[in-house]
Design a protein around this motif. Structure first.
Motif, mmCIF file in Angstrom:
data_model
loop_
_atom_site.group_PDB
_atom_site.id
_atom_site.type_symbol
_atom_site.label_atom_id
_atom_site.label_comp_id
_atom_site.label_asym_id
_atom_site.label_seq_id
_atom_site.Cartn_x
_atom_site.Cartn_y
_atom_site.Cartn_z
ATOM 1 N N LEU A 418 0.745 -1.284 0.138
ATOM 2 C CA LEU A 418 -0.004 0.048 0.109
ATOM 3 C C LEU A 418 0.860 1.120 -0.020
ATOM 4 C CD1 LEU A 418 -2.822 -1.239 2.419
ATOM 5 C CD2 LEU A 418 -3.011 -0.964 0.012
ATOM 6 N N LEU A 419 1.907 1.301 0.830
ATOM 7 C CA LEU A 419 2.758 2.383 0.943
ATOM 8 C C LEU A 419 3.502 2.473 -0.646
ATOM 9 C CD1 LEU A 419 4.420 1.945 3.933
ATOM 10 C CD2 LEU A 419 2.931 3.507 3.566
ATOM 11 N N ASN A 420 3.908 1.400 -1.051
ATOM 12 C CA ASN A 420 4.624 1.450 -2.640
ATOM 13 C C ASN A 420 3.641 2.129 -3.486
ATOM 14 O OD1 ASN A 420 7.139 0.592 -1.522
ATOM 15 N ND2 ASN A 420 6.613 -1.526 -2.150
ATOM 16 N N ARG A 421 2.395 1.913 -3.353
ATOM 17 C CA ARG A 421 1.284 2.540 -4.507
ATOM 18 C C ARG A 421 0.744 3.784 -4.045
ATOM 19 N NH1 ARG A 421 2.496 -2.384 -5.119
ATOM 20 N NH2 ARG A 421 2.712 -3.460 -7.130
ATOM 21 N N GLY A 422 1.430 4.365 -2.858
ATOM 22 C CA GLY A 422 1.026 5.853 -2.709
ATOM 23 C C GLY A 422 -0.046 6.192 -1.767
ATOM 24 N N GLY A 423 -0.217 4.996 -0.704
ATOM 25 C CA GLY A 423 -1.281 5.292 0.444
ATOM 26 C C GLY A 423 -0.471 6.158 1.209
ATOM 27 N N ASP A 424 -1.378 6.968 2.086
ATOM 28 C CA ASP A 424 -0.994 8.085 2.814
ATOM 29 C C ASP A 424 -0.562 7.446 4.104
ATOM 30 O OD1 ASP A 424 -0.600 10.604 4.328
ATOM 31 O OD2 ASP A 424 -2.794 11.113 4.099
ATOM 32 N N VAL A 425 0.498 7.730 4.482
ATOM 33 C CA VAL A 425 1.415 7.187 5.632
ATOM 34 C C VAL A 425 0.725 7.971 6.780
ATOM 35 C CG1 VAL A 425 3.367 8.553 5.622
ATOM 36 C CG2 VAL A 425 3.503 6.295 6.495
ATOM 37 N N ASN A 426 0.374 9.057 6.646
ATOM 38 C CA ASN A 426 -0.104 10.052 7.840
ATOM 39 C C ASN A 426 -1.657 10.188 7.984
ATOM 40 O OD1 ASN A 426 2.478 10.678 9.184
ATOM 41 N ND2 ASN A 426 2.869 11.780 7.325
ATOM 42 N N ALA A 427 -2.187 9.329 7.192
ATOM 43 C CA ALA A 427 -3.815 9.339 7.250
ATOM 44 C C ALA A 427 -4.209 9.398 8.564
ATOM 45 C CB ALA A 427 -4.422 8.251 6.302
ATOM 46 N N MET A 428 -5.396 10.255 9.084
ATOM 47 C CA MET A 428 -5.982 10.022 10.238
ATOM 48 C C MET A 428 -7.236 9.280 10.212
ATOM 49 S SD MET A 428 -4.726 13.513 12.260
ATOM 50 C CE MET A 428 -3.383 14.197 12.450
ATOM 51 N N SER A 429 -7.496 8.575 11.415
ATOM 52 C CA SER A 429 -8.989 8.034 11.540
ATOM 53 C C SER A 429 -9.727 8.758 12.229
ATOM 54 C CB SER A 429 -8.758 6.921 12.333
ATOM 55 O OG SER A 429 -8.744 7.118 13.762
ATOM 56 N N ASN A 430 -11.168 8.792 12.287
ATOM 57 C CA ASN A 430 -11.837 9.632 13.033
ATOM 58 C C ASN A 430 -11.501 10.152 14.433
ATOM 59 O OD1 ASN A 430 -13.643 9.299 10.723
ATOM 60 N ND2 ASN A 430 -15.166 8.001 11.800
ATOM 61 N N LYS A 431 -10.777 9.027 15.273
ATOM 62 C CA LYS A 431 -10.275 9.582 16.344
ATOM 63 C C LYS A 431 -8.980 10.153 16.095
ATOM 64 C CE LYS A 431 -13.168 6.064 19.173
ATOM 65 N NZ LYS A 431 -13.272 4.992 19.924
ATOM 66 N N GLY A 432 -8.134 10.393 15.234
ATOM 67 C CA GLY A 432 -7.106 10.901 14.922
ATOM 68 C C GLY A 432 -5.896 10.090 14.880
ATOM 69 N N ALA A 433 -6.277 8.628 15.173
ATOM 70 C CA ALA A 433 -5.154 7.795 15.109
ATOM 71 C C ALA A 433 -4.538 7.498 13.556
ATOM 72 C CB ALA A 433 -5.758 6.372 15.300
ATOM 73 N N THR A 434 -3.246 7.674 13.528
ATOM 74 C CA THR A 434 -2.461 7.256 12.264
ATOM 75 C C THR A 434 -2.007 5.896 12.415
ATOM 76 O OG1 THR A 434 -0.333 7.845 13.439
ATOM 77 C CG2 THR A 434 -1.318 9.769 12.216
ATOM 78 N N PRO A 435 -1.445 5.439 10.986
ATOM 79 C CA PRO A 435 -0.928 4.076 11.006
ATOM 80 C C PRO A 435 0.158 3.801 12.033
ATOM 81 C CG PRO A 435 -1.515 4.769 8.783
ATOM 82 C CD PRO A 435 -1.745 5.931 9.609
ATOM 83 N N LEU A 436 0.939 4.943 12.199
ATOM 84 C CA LEU A 436 2.104 4.763 13.096
ATOM 85 C C LEU A 436 1.675 4.544 14.564
ATOM 86 C CD1 LEU A 436 5.193 4.761 13.337
ATOM 87 C CD2 LEU A 436 4.956 7.263 13.759
ATOM 88 N N TYR A 437 0.349 5.378 14.853
ATOM 89 C CA TYR A 437 0.058 5.403 16.175
ATOM 90 C C TYR A 437 -0.407 3.821 16.298
ATOM 91 C CZ TYR A 437 -2.905 5.496 20.307
ATOM 92 O OH TYR A 437 -3.836 5.496 21.437
ATOM 93 N N ILE A 438 -1.178 3.378 15.663
ATOM 94 C CA ILE A 438 -1.607 1.748 15.773
ATOM 95 C C ILE A 438 -0.327 0.867 15.768
ATOM 96 C CG2 ILE A 438 -2.767 -0.024 14.690
ATOM 97 C CD1 ILE A 438 -4.495 2.092 13.322
#
Length: 468
Positions: A418-438
């Motif tokens: 997903l990252l290699n195809r351009g997925g937003d690494v800093n996308a936030m959920s409704n509660k503000g969680a990013t992939p890195l936080y998870i």
């Protein structure tokens, strides 16, 4: 209270014979788009009838059926075609949001119905019973009962073979009211013919250019279709009448599900076109028959098949022009794409996408095919979906992107895809969680390193967020 379900027929029509179990199938269609419908069948004559299943669950905008079984009878019905007033069925239906997570569990639905308070409102549908079939038709002819003959023929779903038809006509000719009875038999649209053509092709059928197979398909005679196909009688599967209609087209037009199944399984062309270019699916769309549309699509019908009518519109284009949102969604086959992505069925998914199935369909939770592929770790599916235009950063109802779910699943390879195809690494959920936080929360160290190397911003972690 709005109507919850639609019943295929307003009476239970049983093909009666002495000394054996006689069956009839009743089809139900849910009219609720959001909530499952529970149903319970009750009969006023349990000593005569069985019901299988007696309870069930219909998911939103889906179908279900139950079978009515008449126990072996040693005598003719006291009245027919309409049975005595004591033979009735009651279909109790109710919204059952508590059961939305179930696909089917008759026993659980039964317990749920029994636990309902007496004040709970259900919607009830009453069905009467009608006895039909060759056995009773013959009896009515022999006794000179024109009224019963007329009423049986109106409901007739089976047909007499030619030698039996000729025998009945001979009997009718000897009656005191022979002229009336013979006229009834010979003028019935498809059931009996005066020239002895097997399965009842009469003059009006020949004028239309119908074969025996057309007649059987137009009258929901599944058994006759099977026999004709097995004996290689009744004409080619895709033979066309004067308007270019095949037997399958006629069955689909009338909403005869089982006839359509039998014909397609035998090799009938589900995309055969009439003289003016219409397919069976196109006709189902114009009829607003969602159940038939679903069946034809399951059987391989192509919603994008062009040109369909004289204006060059496919079934899908017609539904879009009419603003039929639910029909468009069905024809776009988004749910099929979602299921193929969930199961990892790459070949089926590719076939769907090649025929313009909807790649960004989402379910009631906002999950797209790419979301479910990310959750299940189907990398080949994810790459195919992205190739066909799937939105990398689409969000479900909680604001999670496919990348969030891939991280949550602990699947480093999927995260990398997903990252290699351009997925937003800093996308936030409704509660503000990013992939890195998870990733840090779940202690997936290798994924954390990958996210940081891909530009994840450690300063935006929602420290107050207790979960993703």
């Amino acid at each position: 209270m709005e109507k919850l379900v639609e019943v295929s027929e307003q009476e239970v029509r049983i093909d009666f014979s002495l000394g054996c179990k006689c069956r009839a199938t009743v089809h139900l269609r849910s009219l609720s788009s959001t909530t499952s419908i529970a149903f319970k069948i009750q009969t006023s004559s349990p000593h005569r009838f069985l019901v299988n299943p007696p309870t069930g669950l219909i998911p939103p905008l889906s179908h279900s059926s139950f079978q009515v079984i008449l126990k072996p009878q040693s005598q003719l019905p006291s009245t027919f075609p309409r049975s005595s007033p004591c033979d009735k069925f009651l279909i109790r239906t109710a919204l059952a949001p508590q059961l939305n997570h179930l696909t089917s569990d008759s026993q659980l639905v039964h317990s749920w119905f029994n636990s309902l308070p007496t004040s709970f409102i259900t919607q009830d549908i009453k069905l009467k019973v009608a006895f039909v079939g060759p056995f009773l038709l013959r009896h009515a002819v022999i006794t000179g009962d024109c009224e019963s003959v007329k009423n049986i023929l109106k409901r007739q779903k089976t047909v007499l073979q030619s030698r039996d038809a000729e025998s009945l006509l001979r009997v009718a000719a000897e009656l005191d009211n022979s002229e009336e009875m013979v006229e009834l038999l010979t003028e019935s649209e498809y059931n009996i013919n005066r020239h002895g053509k097997s399965f009842g092709v009469n003059e009006s059928s020949w004028i239309k250019g119908w074969t025996d197979l057309h007649v059987a398909a137009a009258n929901n005679r599944t058994d006759e279709i099977s026999i004709l196909i097995s004996n290689k009688e009744g004409g080619p599967l895709d033979c066309k009448d004067k308007e270019g209609r095949t037997p399958l087209y006629l069955a689909a037009n009338e909403g005869f599900d089982e006839c359509v199944r039998v014909l397609v399984r035998a090799g009938a062309n589900v995309d055969a076109r009439t003289n003016d270019g219409r397919t069976a699916l196109y006709k189902a769309v114009t009829n607003g028959d969602r159940r038939m549309m679903e069946l034809l699509i399951d059987m391989g019908a192509d919603p994008t098949f062009d040109p369909a009518d004289h204006r060059g519109r496919s079934a899908l284009q017609l539904a879009r022009e009419r603003g039929q949102k639910e029909v468009v969604e069905l024809l776009e086959r988004g749910e099929a794409v979602l299921n193929a992505s969930r199961s990892g069925h790459v070949k089926l998914l590719e076939l769907l996408l090649e025929t313009d199935a909807k790649v960004n369909y989402c379910d009631q939770y906002g999950l797209t095919p790419l979301h479910v592929a990310a959750m299940k770790g189907h990398k080949d599916v994810a790459m195919l979906l992205v190739e066909y235009g799937s939105e990398l950063d689409s969000q479900d109802s909680d604001g999670h992107t496919p990348l969030h779910l891939a991280v949550e699943s602990g699947d480093k390879d999927m995260v990398e895809v997903l990252l290699n195809r351009g997925g937003d690494v800093n996308a936030m959920s409704n509660k503000g969680a990013t992939p890195l936080y998870i990733s840090q929360l779940l202690r997936f160290d290798s994924i954390t390193k990958l996210l940081l190397a891909s530009g994840a911003n450690a300063t935006v972690l929602p420290l107050s967020c207790s979960s993703s």
